[in-house]
Scaffold this motif. Structure first.
Motif, short mmCIF file in Angstrom:
data_model
loop_
_atom_site.label_atom_id
_atom_site.label_comp_id
_atom_site.label_asym_id
_atom_site.label_seq_id
_atom_site.Cartn_x
_atom_site.Cartn_y
_atom_site.Cartn_z
N TRP A 63 -11.73 41.72 -41.12
CA TRP A 63 -11.75 40.33 -40.56
C TRP A 63 -11.17 39.81 -39.37
CZ3 TRP A 63 -14.60 36.85 -43.35
CH2 TRP A 63 -14.91 37.03 -44.61
N ASN A 64 -10.29 40.60 -38.94
CA ASN A 64 -9.56 40.59 -37.56
C ASN A 64 -10.74 40.78 -36.46
OD1 ASN A 64 -7.29 39.29 -38.54
ND2 ASN A 64 -6.30 41.54 -38.21
N GLY B 85 -14.55 39.08 -38.24
CA GLY B 85 -14.74 37.79 -39.25
C GLY B 85 -15.27 36.58 -38.57
N LEU C 95 -16.00 42.65 -45.80
CA LEU C 95 -16.63 41.10 -45.50
C LEU C 95 -17.53 40.75 -46.48
CD1 LEU C 95 -17.35 42.00 -41.73
CD2 LEU C 95 -15.47 40.85 -42.63
#
Length: 288
Positions: A128-129, A132, A190
């Motif tokens: 996600w970092n 995302g 994800l």
């Protein structure tokens, strides 16, 4: 599609395993092409010395599995075939969209979950970092492949049968199965369904790589209502892929599962464009 049709190529595939064992060992091999993949398999041959009875079955994912016994003493198991493949790289659709979890087919949901080697829960923050905020869809999956291809260095012996995607991400080294496990894990983190694939990958219209031929691993990702091929290890579109098996990770599609501990003295893998239409035996070629 038939051998010799315009727009096709002939690919010679195969493998040979030489074992030495102190006793008979039951085994299951997955080295034969998946039956529904848009290619035509012909001139197939399966032999064992000394001769052993074998039979096939389809596993949970419809992969072709062959049961046999590796006999005590030295033995040789050989598979070979010619395969007619499209003279085209795998399809690309940069407009293919991600589907929300609630819109995924029931049988696709399993490929969003953690498995033995693919750990989206452990790598969730990383995914996600890094990805995302990227636009959703085909381009985001390609960005994951770009990252994995650049982050990992290919090196035989850098991982083992227990290495997970999290392990190789931390180490920065791996082989093709590790590249695929990491990319699959980041996709699943994800909520993008991704499944592990392995098979034969000849060098057709690509730069030659040094080293022995081996089985290859890549992934299929569910976008826009269908599965697309991505290759984190090579990170390029290729011709001539011949799929052997699909699953959650390499644990589902092991080339050989043995119920004992025979010594594998030698393994040879062939995947090359055929010069003639008649197999001439297994000859090791440079690899992928």
């Amino acid at each position: 599609m038939r051998p010799g049709d315009p727009g096709t190529r002939e690919v010679r595939i195969g493998c040979e395993f030489v074992h030495s064992s102190a006793y008979d060992v039951p085994a299951v091999f997955q080295v034969e092409p998946f039956r529904d993949q848009g290619v035509v398999v012909h001139d197939e041959s399966w032999t064992s010395q000394p001769e052993q009875a074998t039979r096939t079955y389809a596993d949970l994912y419809d992969n072709v599995c062959r049961r046999l016994t590796i006999p005590a003493g030295q033995s040789t198991i050989t598979y070979s075939a010619l395969v007619t493949v499209p003279d085209a790289t795998e399809e690309v659709d940069e407009s293919a969209e991600e589907l929300a979890p609630e819109d995924l087919p029931d049988d696709v949901l399993i490929f969003t979950l953690p498995s033995r080697y693919c750990l989206p829960d452990v790598l969730g923050a990383e995914a996600w970092n890094r990805f995302g905020q990227l636009p959703k869809g085909y381009s985001r999956v390609q960005a994951i492949c770009d990252y994995v291809n650049g982050h990992l260095t290919f090196q035989y012996g850098s991982s083992n049968a227990r290495s997970t995607a999290a392990d190789v991400h931390a180490a920065g080294y791996g082989v093709c199965r590790d590249f695929t496990h990491l990319a699959v894990s980041l996709c699943r983190a994800l909520n993008i369904p991704a499944r592990y694939v392995f098979g034969y990958l000849p060098e057709i219209e690509v730069e030659h790589k040094q080293g022995p031929m081996d089985f290859a691993a890549w992934m299929e990702v569910y976008l826009g209502g269908r599965w697309f091929t991505f290759d984190p290890r090579n990170n390029e579109h290729r011709k001539g892929r011949v799929l052997i098996g699909r699953g959650r990770d390499a644990g589902d599609v092991a080339m050989a599962t043995t119920y004992g501990a025979p010594w594998l003295q030698r393994m040879t893998v062939v995947a090359e464009e055929a010069v003639t239409s008649v197999p001439t035996g297994l000859v090791g070629q440079p690899g992928v």
